[in-house]
Design an enzyme around this catalytic site. Structure first.
Site, PDB file in Angstrom:
ATOM      1  N   SER A 153      48.238  38.785  41.290  1.00  0.00           N
ATOM      2  CA  SER A 153      47.653  39.930  41.978  1.00  0.00           C
ATOM      3  C   SER A 153      48.612  40.451  43.049  1.00  0.00           C
ATOM      4  CB  SER A 153      46.285  39.548  42.551  1.00  0.00           C
ATOM      5  OG  SER A 153      45.568  40.681  42.953  1.00  0.00           O
ATOM      6  N   ASP A 251      40.365  44.462  33.541  1.00  0.00           N
ATOM      7  CA  ASP A 251      40.926  44.515  34.892  1.00  0.00           C
ATOM      8  C   ASP A 251      41.306  45.956  35.202  1.00  0.00           C
ATOM      9  OD1 ASP A 251      42.312  44.226  37.277  1.00  0.00           O
ATOM     10  OD2 ASP A 251      43.839  42.888  36.473  1.00  0.00           O
ATOM     11  N   HIS A 281      40.240  40.328  36.162  1.00  0.00           N
ATOM     12  CA  HIS A 281      41.216  40.127  37.233  1.00  0.00           C
ATOM     13  C   HIS A 281      40.942  38.795  37.919  1.00  0.00           C
ATOM     14  CE1 HIS A 281      44.195  41.558  40.138  1.00  0.00           C
ATOM     15  NE2 HIS A 281      43.482  40.914  41.044  1.00  0.00           N
TER      16      HIS A 281
END
Length: 307
Positions: A153, A251, A281
């Site tokens: 991320s 995501d 995600h």
């Protein structure tokens, strides 16, 4: 493919976010409260907390040595958390799995976070630790071969940005970059990528939450037009290290990661992009106990063993 049933069950049980402004202290405490006690963590040959001395200052790191071998390759890992969450503790299990599955010594970086530390403090910490690791390889048991970067991320943002910084500085020691569902474009224009609308709601991370969650970083001086903030905006991607980019089907950030991989390929960089079906995600951090998603660590190991 629909969202994996185990993930769907947990996403459906998530409480609605509390009203009002986001409180970093509250969210950090909630994250830390979920960390497993040390006795329940994946055992490795050695895990040691150290301090890296860098031009940006003293940076806490945690070093994971997978086996008793005299030397290993190195993997420097940057945790995710929208630049204000995450820590050495909350991502300890990720670092341990990376060490186990890659056979590399993992150096996890406890970089400074927003809003307390303004941009580019966290990024400078990450880059400084990479240079420190290369310069102090003997004390880390580095065999002088692999020096890889990995991040999930926002940690993937840092990994991509650090790879670019090293290239621009003429430091060619980085051999690989691994980006798990990276955040590579902090513009957040919902029409920029189809996945921002396709996966806008119902999958954990929601498109409407991207701006407020990243606001601590952007308000600290991080300009979304800056390629060190939004690596996909870098004009020339040639010369960067080989990349493995793992994205999640459900995501909002999926398409920017895949577009970045495509641009790397167009620039002549060896880049592999793999979309994990049924995933959302954060699946590497949150759902690696599901066998098909633990595979992300094994895939990383295979990628890093490539010459």
């Amino acid at each position: 493919m629909t969202l994996h049933p185990e993930i769907a069950k947990i996403v459906a049980s998530l409480p609605a976010p509390p009203p009002g402004p986001i409180d970093p202290a509250v969210l950090r405490a909630a994250e830390e409260a979920q960390v497993s006690p040390p006795a329940e963590r994946l055992p490795l040959h050695a895990v040691e907390d150290r301090t890296a001395t860098t031009p940006a200052g003293e940076v806490p790191v945690r070093v994971y040595t997978p086996t008793a071998a005299d030397a290993h390759g190195l993997l420097v890992y940057f945790h995710g958390g929208a630049f204000f969450l995450g820590s050495l503790e909350t991502h300890d299990h990720v670092a341990r799995s990376l060490a186990q599955e890659t056979g590399l010594t993992v150096v996890s970086v406890g970089y400074r976070r927003a809003p307390e530390a303004a941009f580019p403090a966290g990024l400078e910490d990450c880059y400084g630790v990479v240079r420190w690791a290369a310069e102090n390889g003997a004390s880390l048991g580095w065999d002088g071969t692999t020096l890889a970067l990995a991040g999930d991320s926002s940690g993937g943002t840092f990994a991509a940005a650090v790879a670019a910084m090293a290239h621009d500085d003429g430091f060619d020691g980085i051999t690989h970059q691994v980006l798990f569902y990276p955040s590579l474009d902090l513009d957040f224009d919902v029409d920029r990528y189809a996945s921002l609308r396709e996966n806008a709601e119902g999958y954990g991370l929601e498109t409407a939450g991207l701006k407020p969650f990243n606001a601590f970083y952007l308000d600290s001086g991080a300009d979304p037009a800056d390629p060190l903030v939004s690596p996909i905006k870098r004009a020339d991607l040639s010369g960067l290290p080989p990349a493995l980019i793992l994205t999640a089907e459900h995501d909002p950030l999926r398409d920017e990661g895949e577009r970045y991989g495509q641009r790397l390929q167009e620039a002549g960089v060896d880049a592999t992009v793999h979309r994990y079906a049924g995933a959302n995600h954060g699946f590497v951090q949150n759902f690696s106990w599901i066998p098909e998603y633990h595979e992300a660590f094994a895939e990383t190991g295979r990628f890093l063993r490539r010459s």
